[in-house]
Design a protein around this motif. Structure first.
Motif, PDB file in Angstrom:
ATOM      1  N   UNK A  75      38.422  34.179  41.002  1.00 50.06           N
ATOM      2  CA  UNK A  75      39.773  34.241  40.465  1.00 50.06           C
ATOM      3  C   UNK A  75      40.140  35.714  40.274  1.00 50.06           C
ATOM      4  N   UNK A  76      41.372  36.049  40.525  1.00 50.43           N
ATOM      5  CA  UNK A  76      41.838  37.415  40.359  1.00 50.43           C
ATOM      6  C   UNK A  76      43.242  37.401  39.782  1.00 50.43           C
ATOM      7  N   UNK A  77      43.587  38.466  39.066  1.00 47.74           N
ATOM      8  CA  UNK A  77      44.942  38.592  38.528  1.00 47.74           C
ATOM      9  C   UNK A  77      45.516  39.934  38.922  1.00 47.74           C
ATOM     10  N   UNK A  78      46.812  39.953  39.056  1.00 48.64           N
ATOM     11  CA  UNK A  78      47.532  41.196  39.269  1.00 48.64           C
ATOM     12  C   UNK A  78      48.135  41.591  37.922  1.00 48.64           C
ATOM     13  N   UNK A  79      47.885  42.806  37.544  1.00 53.78           N
ATOM     14  CA  UNK A  79      48.444  43.241  36.271  1.00 53.78           C
ATOM     15  C   UNK A  79      49.069  44.615  36.409  1.00 53.78           C
ATOM     16  N   UNK A  80      50.001  44.885  35.519  1.00 53.67           N
ATOM     17  CA  UNK A  80      50.751  46.125  35.568  1.00 53.67           C
ATOM     18  C   UNK A  80      50.504  46.935  34.313  1.00 53.67           C
ATOM     19  N   UNK A 137      42.130  46.639  30.955  1.00 50.29           N
ATOM     20  CA  UNK A 137      42.478  45.629  31.945  1.00 50.29           C
ATOM     21  C   UNK A 137      42.153  44.238  31.413  1.00 50.29           C
ATOM     22  N   UNK A 138      42.726  43.237  32.060  1.00 51.06           N
ATOM     23  CA  UNK A 138      42.523  41.862  31.634  1.00 51.06           C
ATOM     24  C   UNK A 138      41.061  41.464  31.743  1.00 51.06           C
ATOM     25  N   UNK A 139      40.656  40.579  30.862  1.00 49.24           N
ATOM     26  CA  UNK A 139      39.316  40.008  30.922  1.00 49.24           C
ATOM     27  C   UNK A 139      39.449  38.575  31.424  1.00 49.24           C
ATOM     28  N   UNK A 140      38.697  38.250  32.456  1.00 50.32           N
ATOM     29  CA  UNK A 140      38.789  36.938  33.100  1.00 50.32           C
ATOM     30  C   UNK A 140      37.490  36.181  32.878  1.00 50.32           C
ATOM     31  N   UNK A 141      37.603  34.966  32.385  1.00 43.04           N
ATOM     32  CA  UNK A 141      36.453  34.090  32.217  1.00 43.04           C
ATOM     33  C   UNK A 141      36.556  32.976  33.235  1.00 43.04           C
ATOM     34  N   UNK A 142      35.512  32.794  33.990  1.00 44.06           N
ATOM     35  CA  UNK A 142      35.507  31.788  35.036  1.00 44.06           C
ATOM     36  C   UNK A 142      34.380  30.801  34.752  1.00 44.06           C
ATOM     37  N   UNK A 179      42.391  33.793  31.403  1.00 43.56           N
ATOM     38  CA  UNK A 179      42.668  35.220  31.261  1.00 43.56           C
ATOM     39  C   UNK A 179      43.047  35.501  29.817  1.00 43.56           C
ATOM     40  N   UNK A 180      42.663  36.676  29.312  1.00 40.50           N
ATOM     41  CA  UNK A 180      42.907  36.984  27.905  1.00 40.50           C
ATOM     42  C   UNK A 180      44.301  37.560  27.660  1.00 40.50           C
ATOM     43  N   UNK A 181      45.121  37.614  28.678  1.00 41.76           N
ATOM     44  CA  UNK A 181      46.498  38.081  28.524  1.00 41.76           C
ATOM     45  C   UNK A 181      47.382  37.322  29.515  1.00 41.76           C
ATOM     46  N   UNK A 182      48.663  37.355  29.277  1.00 36.87           N
ATOM     47  CA  UNK A 182      49.573  36.637  30.166  1.00 36.87           C
ATOM     48  C   UNK A 182      49.784  37.426  31.459  1.00 36.87           C
ATOM     49  N   UNK A 183      49.638  36.767  32.559  1.00 34.60           N
ATOM     50  CA  UNK A 183      49.808  37.406  33.871  1.00 34.60           C
ATOM     51  C   UNK A 183      50.676  36.516  34.747  1.00 34.60           C
ATOM     52  N   UNK A 184      51.482  37.135  35.566  1.00 36.27           N
ATOM     53  CA  UNK A 184      52.349  36.364  36.451  1.00 36.27           C
ATOM     54  C   UNK A 184      51.590  35.859  37.670  1.00 36.27           C
ATOM     55  N   UNK A 185      50.864  36.769  38.297  1.00 34.46           N
ATOM     56  CA  UNK A 185      50.226  36.444  39.570  1.00 34.46           C
ATOM     57  C   UNK A 185      48.733  36.194  39.360  1.00 34.46           C
ATOM     58  N   UNK A 186      48.262  35.058  39.843  1.00 31.24           N
ATOM     59  CA  UNK A 186      46.836  34.767  39.883  1.00 31.24           C
ATOM     60  C   UNK A 186      46.470  34.393  41.321  1.00 31.24           C
TER      61      UNK A 186
END
Lengths: 115, 110
Positions: A93-98, A1-6, A25-32
């Protein structure tokens, strides 16, 4: 899963000032997403941030108070403006990932105290 | 409108016991039901999740039971340990929307 630095992880601010929180975020995500968690409470969604479009705010949250930027697919900022002690909360912060399905990952949060 | 109701608000269990947290949802459009574990000073971390096409999912000591007709789901923590002491949030989601329950503060006594 994505790693998020805040950043920052925590801050103590004077009332009337503003604080900008960064989410990387360490990867590209559409929804934050940006959430607020008041002491001892659950998480409340502030807004959804899509790259290239205006953020969508939930009821009770306005852009003048919580402006959001989303300049690219890996980064977003949330500013808490003209702060009062009532803004003392954890901001997440949160991301939606697939992958095979979709899911949500959270950063570690920013603990804000307004004095 | 609270779309996900969680109970109990707090739970105290002896080490080795079973912790049970219950949630109920209203919106039948939800298609993903995660549980998050949160330690003080940390963000919520995904613990286990289930989709409504199965009635149970087990990962180690953690089990989700799901009752689609009743719109209820629960988390069971077997052989609870002091290290499990944390706040647990159930959630229900559909794409672009994640709704949290109110949280359960679990304390496991040594």
């Amino acid at each position: 899963s994505a790693v998020i630095s805040q950043k920052p992880s925590r801050d103590i601010c004077q009332r009337g000032t503003s604080l900008t929180i960064q989410c990387q975020v360490d990867s590209q995500v559409t929804m934050m997403f940006w959430y607020r968690q008041q002491p001892g409470q659950s998480l409340t969604l502030i807004a959804t941030a899509n790259q290239g479009s205006e953020a969508t705010y939930e009821s009770g949250f306005v852009i003048d108070k919580f402006p959001i930027s989303r300049p690219n697919l890996t980064f977003s900022t949330l500013t808490v403006s003209n702060m009062s002690p009532e803004d003392s909360s954890i901001y997440l912060c949160s991301v939606e990932e697939y992958n095979s399905f979709y899911g949500y990952t959270f950063g570690s949060g920013t603990r804000l105290t307004v004095v | 409108q609270q779309q996900v109701k969680q109970s109990p608000q707090s739970l105290i269990v002896q080490k080795g016991g079973i912790s049970i947290i219950n949630c109920a949802y209203e919106n039948t459009a939800f298609d993903y039901f995660p549980w998050y574990q949160q330690f003080p000073g940390k963000g919520p971390a995904l613990l286990i999740a289930i989709r409504p096409d199965v009635s149970e999912k087990k990962e180690g000591r953690f089990t989700i039971s799901f009752n689609k007709s009743a719109k209820q789901f629960s988390l069971h923590i077997m052989d609870s340990q002091p290290g499990d002491s944390a706040t647990y949030f159930c959630a229900a989601s559909k794409p672009r929307q994640l709704t949290f329950g109110s949280g359960t503060q679990l304390t496991v006594l040594p």
